[in-house]
Scaffold this active site. Structure first.
Site, mmCIF file in Angstrom:
data_model
loop_
_atom_site.group_PDB
_atom_site.id
_atom_site.type_symbol
_atom_site.label_atom_id
_atom_site.label_comp_id
_atom_site.label_asym_id
_atom_site.label_seq_id
_atom_site.Cartn_x
_atom_site.Cartn_y
_atom_site.Cartn_z
ATOM 1 N N PRO A 7 -1.879 2.838 20.340
ATOM 2 C CG PRO A 7 -2.014 0.618 21.059
ATOM 3 C CD PRO A 7 -2.695 1.943 21.181
ATOM 4 C CG ASP A 64 -3.207 -0.671 -1.766
ATOM 5 O OD1 ASP A 64 -3.387 0.507 -1.394
ATOM 6 O OD2 ASP A 64 -3.551 -1.656 -1.087
ATOM 7 C CD GLU A 69 -9.379 3.577 8.681
ATOM 8 O OE1 GLU A 69 -9.027 3.375 9.855
ATOM 9 O OE2 GLU A 69 -8.797 3.107 7.712
ATOM 10 C CB ALA A 70 -9.454 11.016 9.104
ATOM 11 C CB SER A 127 -0.961 -0.056 1.190
ATOM 12 O OG SER A 127 -1.841 1.030 1.166
#
EC number: 5.4.2.3
Length: 545
Positions: A500, A279, A371-372, A65
């Site tokens: 994390p 990707d 997602e942002a 990616s």
């Protein structure tokens, strides 16, 4: 069994470096390409077992990616084009880390646990990105499939979402579409052309879009797609892979994190631009204003545009379907407020990671998730699709409702529901802007983002941090959340959380506040707290200003 002898023989040609331990995470396996040969062979084995178990075709995508070019990776795709289940992620880790002499033991353990019928036929679809290591690593996957007597089809160079799409088409008996790259282009482009038929007369300027292909597979595939769009969209492609390095100073991740245009992009004020990642499963939009100021439209802005469009069409069609937007803690606070207060749309917050968002989106008639970072798509339940189809075919439906139903149907067809897809998302966004006659500035002005800052803190072990409430609160180490709470109180409209990383020993810090200065200061102070309380390594974080 002769089968297992073949596995042993081939496995010795793909030896594991002693002591190397890797974990299958949300993004599959990812690391330097030099360490991946044995992993690829073993994922070929695992995909074959998964296919026998599910009696369906399984996908294997070779890509890393948005990682640097010297890295590579692999992820498995389940029968409906979704990510592989958690139990099988565990098997992937088990098999990948088995020392050379224990490969057969691990394999047999999986076969036994899952009661896999070894005489069942197996089919595996394979795809790869443009990295120079991808062809060699793909061959290792094919070796793994053939070692267990599986059948494989190698699609060669495809985007990650295209491979997910092929797997879904194959397993639905072509109900979702035809399992070829050509079939993918035809389905999406025809739906796009139908959608923009309803647009007010678009000038060539309005049809023009600058695309940053991240010097990756997305650039190749946009080129192939263009002919199918019959001048419905005029694309200027930069970072097309002809000279630059993959993801180097370009791509969606670079633009999102650096908050600036990619190299090679000459931007005129007000011109629409977008970037794919390596990707092509993420997309972000941006433009510069007349003052030369850079404006980013990330996953939150995209989700807002799409959900607003869908909500308006549902109202016009008179369809009572529930629509929700699924976000993570990274979603800008302004977007959440706008969706809940102004649009009256349900907003659900989940843990970071596409599989969590995808899963939550499945609980609604229509679930929009982004997602942002620009990875996302829209899911329609079976019954929602059926209701939309019935309405579009009903001879008693009045014109306004029928038009809305047809628009909804073409929207469904332009969307790749299996996974976030930069090409599909780009076509949907372009169709919405054209249909509503919106400029990129008008879209941006729907709401104003709160200034925010993301930082990373290196720690000796990321597992010392544990979170709850969709990662919005830290439960360990002791005292960290209380410190964050007291720091947040110092600033207006402020919010901060830490989590994390899923892939490396770093802790990610997010902060937002009324001004950029406040967001930067808060992010720095929270980073210091993480460094001091969670075992930071190296130098103490320095203030940003």
């Amino acid at each position: 069994m002769a089968q297992f002898q073949e596995v042993l023989r081939q496995s010795s040609l793909h030896p594991k470096p002693a002591g190397l331990v890797l974990q299958y995470g949300t993004a599959g396996f990812r690391t330097n390409a030099k360490h991946l040969d044995h992993i690829m062979f073993r994922m070929g084995l695992l995909a074959t077992l998964r296919s026998k178990k599910t009696k369906a075709t399984i996908g294997v995508m070779v890509t890393a990616s948005h990682n640097p070019e010297e890295d590579n990776g692999v992820k498995l795709v389940d029968p409906m084009g979704e990510m592989v289940t958690q139990a099988w992620e565990g098997y992937a880790t088990l098999l990948a880390n088995a020392e050379q002499q224990d490969v057969l033991t691990s394999l047999k353990e999986i076969i036994e646990k899952e009661a896999v019928n070894m005489s069942q036929e197996a089919n595996v679809f394979l795809g790869r990105d443009t990295r120079c290591s991808s062809a060699r690593l793909s061959q290792a996957v094919l070796d793994g499939v053939s070692a267990l007597g599986g059948h494989s089809k190698d699609y060669g160079l495809v985007t990650t979402p295209q491979l997910h799409y092929m797997v879904c088409c194959q397993n639905t008996g072509d109900k979702y579409g035809e399992a070829t790259v050509e079939g993918y282009y035809n389905k999406l482009s025809q739906a796009y052309i139908q959608l923009i038929k309803h647009a007010p007369n678009c000038t060539d300027d309005q049809k023009h879009l600058c695309v940053d292909g991240a010097n990756g597979i997305g650039a190749l595939k946009v080129r192939e797609m263009e002919a199918h769009l019959k001048s419905g969209l005029q694309i200027s492609l930069v970072n097309d892979g002809s000279q630059g390095k993959l993801n180097d100073q370009c791509g969606a991740d670079f633009v999102k994190v650096q908050q600036k245009p990619p190299s090679g992009m000459k931007m005129n004020p007000g011109e629409r631009c977008c970037s794919f990642d390596g990707d092509a499963d993420r997309i972000v939009y941006y433009y510069t204003d007349s003052e030369g100021q850079f404006h980013l439209l990330d996953g939150d802005k995209i989700a807002t545009l799409i959900s607003t469009f869908l909500k308006e069409l549902l109202t016009q069609a008179g369809l009572n379907l529930n629509i929700a937007v699924v976000q993570t803690a990274y979603a800008n606070g302004s977007s959440t407020r706008y969706l809940e207060d102004t649009m009256k749309v349900i907003v659900r917050c989940t843990k970071t990671g596409v599989k969590h968002l995808h899963h939550a989106a499945q609980e609604f008639d229509i679930g929009v998730y982004f997602e942002a970072n620009g990875h996302g798509t829209v899911l329609f339940s079976k019954s929602a699709e059926e209701k939309i189809q019935q309405l579009s075919k009903d001879p008693n439906t009045d014109d306004e409702r029928k038009t809305a139903a047809l628009l909804l149907q073409n929207t469904i067809n332009v969307i790749n529901q299996t996974v976030g897809d930069a090409i599909s998302d780009m076509l949907l966004i372009e169709a919405i802007l054209a249909t509503k006659g919106l400029t990129v500035q008008q879209w941006d002005a729907i709401y104003s983002d709160l200034p925010n800052r993301q930082l990373k803190v290196k720690v000796s072990d990321r597992r010392v941090i544990d979170t709850t409430d969709a990662e919005r609160r830290a439960v360990r180490p002791a005292g960290l959340q209380e410190t964050i709470d007291s720091l947040v109180k110092k600033y207006r409209q402020a919010r901060s959380f830490v989590r994390p990383s899923g892939t490396e020993d770093v802790v990610r810090v997010y902060a937002e506040a009324e001004t950029q200065e406040s967001a930067d200061a808060l992010a720095h102070e929270v980073s210091l707290a993480v460094y001091r309380l969670a075992g930071g390594v190296g130098d103490e974080p320095k203030p940003l200003h």
